[in-house]
Design a protein around this motif. Sequence first.
Motif, short mmCIF file in Angstrom:
data_model
loop_
_atom_site.label_atom_id
_atom_site.label_comp_id
_atom_site.label_asym_id
_atom_site.label_seq_id
_atom_site.Cartn_x
_atom_site.Cartn_y
_atom_site.Cartn_z
N VAL A 45 -53.88 -5.98 96.56
CA VAL A 45 -53.08 -5.49 97.69
C VAL A 45 -52.50 -6.70 98.45
O VAL A 45 -51.31 -6.70 98.80
CB VAL A 45 -53.91 -4.59 98.63
CG1 VAL A 45 -53.19 -4.36 99.95
CG2 VAL A 45 -54.22 -3.27 97.96
N LEU A 48 -49.59 -7.94 96.41
CA LEU A 48 -48.44 -7.03 96.42
C LEU A 48 -47.72 -7.03 97.76
O LEU A 48 -46.49 -6.92 97.81
CB LEU A 48 -48.88 -5.61 96.04
CG LEU A 48 -49.31 -5.44 94.59
CD1 LEU A 48 -49.96 -4.08 94.38
CD2 LEU A 48 -48.13 -5.62 93.65
N ARG A 71 -42.98 -7.64 91.74
CA ARG A 71 -43.93 -6.80 92.49
C ARG A 71 -43.49 -5.35 92.53
O ARG A 71 -44.31 -4.45 92.48
CB ARG A 71 -44.14 -7.35 93.90
CG ARG A 71 -44.94 -8.64 93.90
CD ARG A 71 -45.19 -9.16 95.29
NE ARG A 71 -43.92 -9.55 95.89
CZ ARG A 71 -43.65 -9.52 97.18
NH1 ARG A 71 -44.56 -9.12 98.04
NH2 ARG A 71 -42.49 -9.89 97.64
N ASP A 72 -42.18 -5.11 92.61
CA ASP A 72 -41.72 -3.72 92.65
C ASP A 72 -42.03 -2.99 91.34
O ASP A 72 -42.32 -1.79 91.34
CB ASP A 72 -40.24 -3.62 93.01
CG ASP A 72 -39.31 -4.26 92.01
OD1 ASP A 72 -39.71 -5.24 91.35
OD2 ASP A 72 -38.17 -3.78 91.89
N LEU A 75 -45.65 -1.96 91.67
CA LEU A 75 -45.77 -0.83 92.60
C LEU A 75 -45.27 0.47 91.97
O LEU A 75 -45.87 1.52 92.15
CB LEU A 75 -45.01 -1.12 93.89
CG LEU A 75 -45.65 -2.17 94.79
CD1 LEU A 75 -44.69 -2.60 95.89
CD2 LEU A 75 -46.93 -1.63 95.39
N GLU A 76 -44.18 0.39 91.22
CA GLU A 76 -43.67 1.58 90.53
C GLU A 76 -44.71 2.14 89.57
O GLU A 76 -44.92 3.35 89.50
CB GLU A 76 -42.39 1.24 89.76
CG GLU A 76 -41.18 1.10 90.63
CD GLU A 76 -39.96 0.66 89.84
OE1 GLU A 76 -39.93 0.84 88.60
OE2 GLU A 76 -39.03 0.14 90.46
#
Length: 85
Positions: A45, A48, A71-72, A75-76
Amino acid sequence: MPNDRLEETMMFRVKTEDDVRAQDVLVHVYEALKEKGYNPINQMVGYLLSGDPAYITSHKNARSLIRKLERDELLEELLRKYLGK
């Protein structure tokens, strides 16, 4: 008409040996952090949210591996798995 397709934008992506799946990266990094005695969830966390790779251990090449993805993208993957999509 056949020429109509010439007006469409096509996506092209070349796969390379370095292509990695977000799921594989997350699992590998989790395991490396756990082996080193860290709380893997808290560390991931932190990474991210901040983008600071210092949150990720270099053990088992985890830091280099996680930086191969944006990072996206990570997260996706987390959202897809969590929401079952």
